[in-house]
Design a protein around this motif. Structure first.
Motif, mmCIF file in Angstrom:
data_model
loop_
_atom_site.group_PDB
_atom_site.id
_atom_site.type_symbol
_atom_site.label_atom_id
_atom_site.label_comp_id
_atom_site.label_asym_id
_atom_site.label_seq_id
_atom_site.Cartn_x
_atom_site.Cartn_y
_atom_site.Cartn_z
ATOM 1 N N LEU A 178 10.848 -4.376 49.467
ATOM 2 C CA LEU A 178 11.078 -5.412 48.462
ATOM 3 C C LEU A 178 11.653 -6.616 49.191
ATOM 4 C CD1 LEU A 178 10.621 -5.725 45.484
ATOM 5 C CD2 LEU A 178 12.876 -4.786 45.039
ATOM 6 N N ASP A 179 10.896 -7.731 49.176
ATOM 7 C CA ASP A 179 11.219 -8.923 49.957
ATOM 8 C C ASP A 179 12.223 -9.806 49.210
ATOM 9 O OD1 ASP A 179 10.987 -10.648 52.083
ATOM 10 O OD2 ASP A 179 8.953 -11.300 51.633
ATOM 11 N N ASP A 180 12.952 -10.630 49.946
ATOM 12 C CA ASP A 180 13.856 -11.627 49.357
ATOM 13 C C ASP A 180 14.806 -10.999 48.350
ATOM 14 O OD1 ASP A 180 12.228 -13.371 50.793
ATOM 15 O OD2 ASP A 180 10.975 -13.838 49.057
ATOM 16 N N PHE A 181 15.263 -9.783 48.647
ATOM 17 C CA PHE A 181 16.042 -9.059 47.651
ATOM 18 C C PHE A 181 17.329 -9.812 47.293
ATOM 19 C CE2 PHE A 181 19.002 -5.885 46.026
ATOM 20 C CZ PHE A 181 18.232 -5.396 44.987
ATOM 21 N N GLY A 182 17.574 -9.902 46.011
ATOM 22 C CA GLY A 182 18.773 -10.562 45.526
ATOM 23 C C GLY A 182 18.500 -11.935 44.941
ATOM 24 N N THR A 183 17.302 -12.477 45.191
ATOM 25 C CA THR A 183 17.035 -13.834 44.701
ATOM 26 C C THR A 183 16.250 -13.845 43.392
ATOM 27 O OG1 THR A 183 14.976 -13.949 45.956
ATOM 28 C CG2 THR A 183 16.946 -14.796 47.022
ATOM 29 N N GLY A 184 15.639 -12.745 43.042
ATOM 30 C CA GLY A 184 14.790 -12.729 41.849
ATOM 31 C C GLY A 184 15.592 -12.567 40.567
ATOM 32 N N PHE A 185 14.864 -12.392 39.493
ATOM 33 C CA PHE A 185 15.524 -12.233 38.203
ATOM 34 C C PHE A 185 15.479 -10.786 37.732
ATOM 35 C CE2 PHE A 185 13.892 -16.544 38.379
ATOM 36 C CZ PHE A 185 15.044 -17.260 38.113
ATOM 37 N N SER A 186 14.907 -9.945 38.573
ATOM 38 C CA SER A 186 14.640 -8.594 38.074
ATOM 39 C C SER A 186 15.939 -7.813 37.908
ATOM 40 C CB SER A 186 13.722 -7.860 39.031
ATOM 41 O OG SER A 186 14.486 -7.295 40.064
ATOM 42 N N SER A 187 15.896 -6.815 37.083
ATOM 43 C CA SER A 187 17.086 -6.006 36.885
ATOM 44 C C SER A 187 17.055 -4.842 37.870
ATOM 45 C CB SER A 187 17.135 -5.486 35.461
ATOM 46 O OG SER A 187 16.370 -4.314 35.363
ATOM 47 N N ARG A 198 12.340 0.144 51.531
ATOM 48 C CA ARG A 198 13.259 -0.763 52.222
ATOM 49 C C ARG A 198 13.571 -1.984 51.372
ATOM 50 N NH1 ARG A 198 10.586 -0.646 56.334
ATOM 51 N NH2 ARG A 198 12.043 0.307 57.758
ATOM 52 N N LEU A 199 14.820 -2.413 51.440
ATOM 53 C CA LEU A 199 15.199 -3.688 50.817
ATOM 54 C C LEU A 199 15.358 -4.713 51.929
ATOM 55 C CD1 LEU A 199 17.989 -2.686 48.224
ATOM 56 C CD2 LEU A 199 15.526 -2.964 47.847
ATOM 57 N N LYS A 200 14.732 -5.869 51.754
ATOM 58 C CA LYS A 200 14.936 -6.959 52.706
ATOM 59 C C LYS A 200 15.914 -7.948 52.077
ATOM 60 C CE LYS A 200 11.825 -8.264 55.586
ATOM 61 N NZ LYS A 200 10.656 -9.011 56.151
ATOM 62 N N ILE A 201 17.095 -8.014 52.673
ATOM 63 C CA ILE A 201 18.151 -8.866 52.121
ATOM 64 C C ILE A 201 17.836 -10.324 52.440
ATOM 65 C CG2 ILE A 201 20.628 -9.335 52.097
ATOM 66 C CD1 ILE A 201 20.977 -6.460 53.282
ATOM 67 N N ASP A 202 17.788 -11.134 51.418
ATOM 68 C CA ASP A 202 17.342 -12.516 51.589
ATOM 69 C C ASP A 202 18.240 -13.301 52.547
ATOM 70 O OD1 ASP A 202 15.356 -14.521 50.606
ATOM 71 O OD2 ASP A 202 17.229 -15.608 50.221
ATOM 72 N N ARG A 203 17.585 -14.172 53.298
ATOM 73 C CA ARG A 203 18.229 -15.024 54.293
ATOM 74 C C ARG A 203 19.386 -15.839 53.721
ATOM 75 N NH1 ARG A 203 13.738 -18.415 56.045
ATOM 76 N NH2 ARG A 203 14.625 -20.246 55.062
ATOM 77 N N SER A 204 19.276 -16.248 52.462
ATOM 78 C CA SER A 204 20.320 -17.116 51.890
ATOM 79 C C SER A 204 21.683 -16.408 51.843
ATOM 80 C CB SER A 204 19.914 -17.579 50.494
ATOM 81 O OG SER A 204 19.683 -16.475 49.653
ATOM 82 N N ALA A 233 17.949 -0.797 54.717
ATOM 83 C CA ALA A 233 18.281 -2.199 54.454
ATOM 84 C C ALA A 233 17.978 -3.020 55.702
ATOM 85 C CB ALA A 233 19.754 -2.330 54.081
ATOM 86 N N LEU A 234 17.191 -4.072 55.523
ATOM 87 C CA LEU A 234 16.891 -4.995 56.618
ATOM 88 C C LEU A 234 17.438 -6.365 56.247
ATOM 89 C CD1 LEU A 234 13.665 -5.472 58.678
ATOM 90 C CD2 LEU A 234 14.645 -7.450 57.524
ATOM 91 N N ALA A 235 18.191 -6.974 57.160
ATOM 92 C CA ALA A 235 18.725 -8.310 56.905
ATOM 93 C C ALA A 235 17.798 -9.355 57.526
ATOM 94 C CB ALA A 235 20.126 -8.442 57.489
ATOM 95 N N GLU A 236 17.398 -10.336 56.719
ATOM 96 C CA GLU A 236 16.498 -11.397 57.170
ATOM 97 C C GLU A 236 17.290 -12.609 57.648
ATOM 98 O OE1 GLU A 236 12.602 -11.807 54.830
ATOM 99 O OE2 GLU A 236 14.173 -12.019 53.341
ATOM 100 N N GLY A 237 16.707 -13.351 58.565
ATOM 101 C CA GLY A 237 17.276 -14.643 58.940
ATOM 102 C C GLY A 237 18.557 -14.549 59.748
ATOM 103 N N VAL A 238 18.690 -13.511 60.555
ATOM 104 C CA VAL A 238 19.889 -13.368 61.384
ATOM 105 C C VAL A 238 19.777 -14.324 62.573
ATOM 106 C CG1 VAL A 238 21.241 -11.770 62.792
ATOM 107 C CG2 VAL A 238 20.113 -10.967 60.697
ATOM 108 N N GLU A 239 20.756 -15.207 62.676
ATOM 109 C CA GLU A 239 20.678 -16.246 63.710
ATOM 110 C C GLU A 239 21.794 -16.173 64.747
ATOM 111 O OE1 GLU A 239 20.433 -20.043 61.724
ATOM 112 O OE2 GLU A 239 18.347 -19.707 61.081
ATOM 113 N N THR A 240 22.914 -15.550 64.389
ATOM 114 C CA THR A 240 24.054 -15.594 65.309
ATOM 115 C C THR A 240 24.625 -14.214 65.602
ATOM 116 O OG1 THR A 240 25.757 -15.760 63.589
ATOM 117 C CG2 THR A 240 24.742 -17.824 64.305
#
Ligand code: C2E
Ligand code: CA
Ligand code: CA
Ligand code: CA
Length: 279
Positions: A178-187, A198-204, A233-240
């Protein structure tokens, strides 16, 4: 000076026309690019946080445009969605990614899974399950090495159909995330009904974990939620490095982001895989 009504209208009409024409040109060019196989996939490594090795790659589409240069998906995916071209584009991406991963396996590179983004419209417009099944047979790729990235918007379009499709995709033995998890409106109740891996935790959320206690709490909670549901759980957008440290501390399983690598061309990704570089 203020334009008189009629003139102003003609001005706007001309502007709008120009824009509509530009759009139609681009749509026409995109259709041709898909048909001629001129799109490209770049691959961004996904890394296991414990072992540090590359375990997968997300396929990200690029359009090398003769006049505009290398176009990023943000510049043409919305047009593809609106025009319906996303269905053909999506089919091309799926086939290309499966062929590519099969070729990597045949070349003796370490087995990895390749993740493909699916648009909500692909669920509605075609029989995604038989398409996927057909492509897996045609390419001979081990279904375990294919992951499909779904978004909550696909689930919301037609929940019953979506749940059925995901069940049948699981029967094919492909992985689902499930991509961008946490940004949608779903319950959260959706999570009980979808058989995902797998949950992909959104970059934001990941972006602010080091400075913003709320983001840190959200990420920690999503990781715990994933584990309690038996999901990775996979974290997206890890930069540092600091973000990485935090993600280790909350037991996140995998990361993807510029810290380890940007999306790479096929040749660069092959070099990375062959070098067995670790986190
Ligand atoms: P996404 O699925 O969330 O893909 C991740 C995006 O985040 C990619 O952008 C990637 O380059 C970028 N990214 C990865 N790590 C980092 C990081 O550390 N920092 C920052 N700032 N960005 C990072 P990209 O390639 O521009 O793709 C944008 C979106 O376009 C994707 O977001 C996805 O929704 C869509 N997309 C890409 N390829 C496809 C495709 O084949 N089919 C469909 N339907 N959508 C696609
Ligand atoms: Ca994605
Ligand atoms: Ca994402
Ligand atoms: Ca599962």
């Amino acid at each position: 000076a203020k334009m008189e009504g009629g003139k102003r209208f003609r001005f706007y009409a001309r502007e709008m026309n120009a824009r509509a024409l530009e759009r139609m040109d681009l749509e026409h060019e995109l259709r041709q690019a898909i048909e001629r196989g001129e799109l490209e996939l770049h691959y961004q490594p996904q890394v296991d946080l414990r072992g540090g090795q590359v375990i997968g790659a997300e396929a990200l589409v690029r359009w090398p445009h003769p006049a505009h240069g290398l176009m990023m998906p943000g510049a043409f995916i919305p047009l593809a969605e609106e025009s319906g071209l996303i269905v053909e584009l999506g089919e091309w991406v799926l086939r290309r990614a499966c062929l590519q991963n099969r070729a990597w396996q045949d070349a003796g590179l370490p087995p990895i899974s390749v993740a493909v983004n699916l648009s909500a419209r692909q669920f509605a417009a075609c029989d995604l399950v038989s398409l996927t099944d057909g492509i897996l047979r045609e390419t001979g790729l081990n279904p375990n090495l294919l992951e499909l990235e779904l978004t909550e918007s696909a689930a919301m379009l037609d929940t019953t159909a979506f749940i059925k499709a995901t069940k049948r995709l699981k029967d094919l033995c492909v992985s689902l995330s499930l991509d961008d998890f946490g940004t949608g409106f779903s319950s959260l109740s959706y999570l009980r009904r979808f058989d995902i891996d797998r949950l992909k935790i959104d970059r934001s959320f990941v972006r602010d974990i080091v400075h913003d206690p709320d983001s840190a709490a959200i990420v920690t909670t999503i990781v715990a939620l994933a584990h309690n549901l038996n999901l990775a759980a996979l974290a997206e957008g890890v930069e540092t490095e600091a973000q990485l440290r935090f993600l280790r501390s909350c037991d996140c399983d995998e990361i993807q982001g510029y810290y380890f690598s940007r999306p790479l061309t096929v040749a660069d990704f092959e070099r990375l895989l062959a070098s067995a570089r670790r986190l």
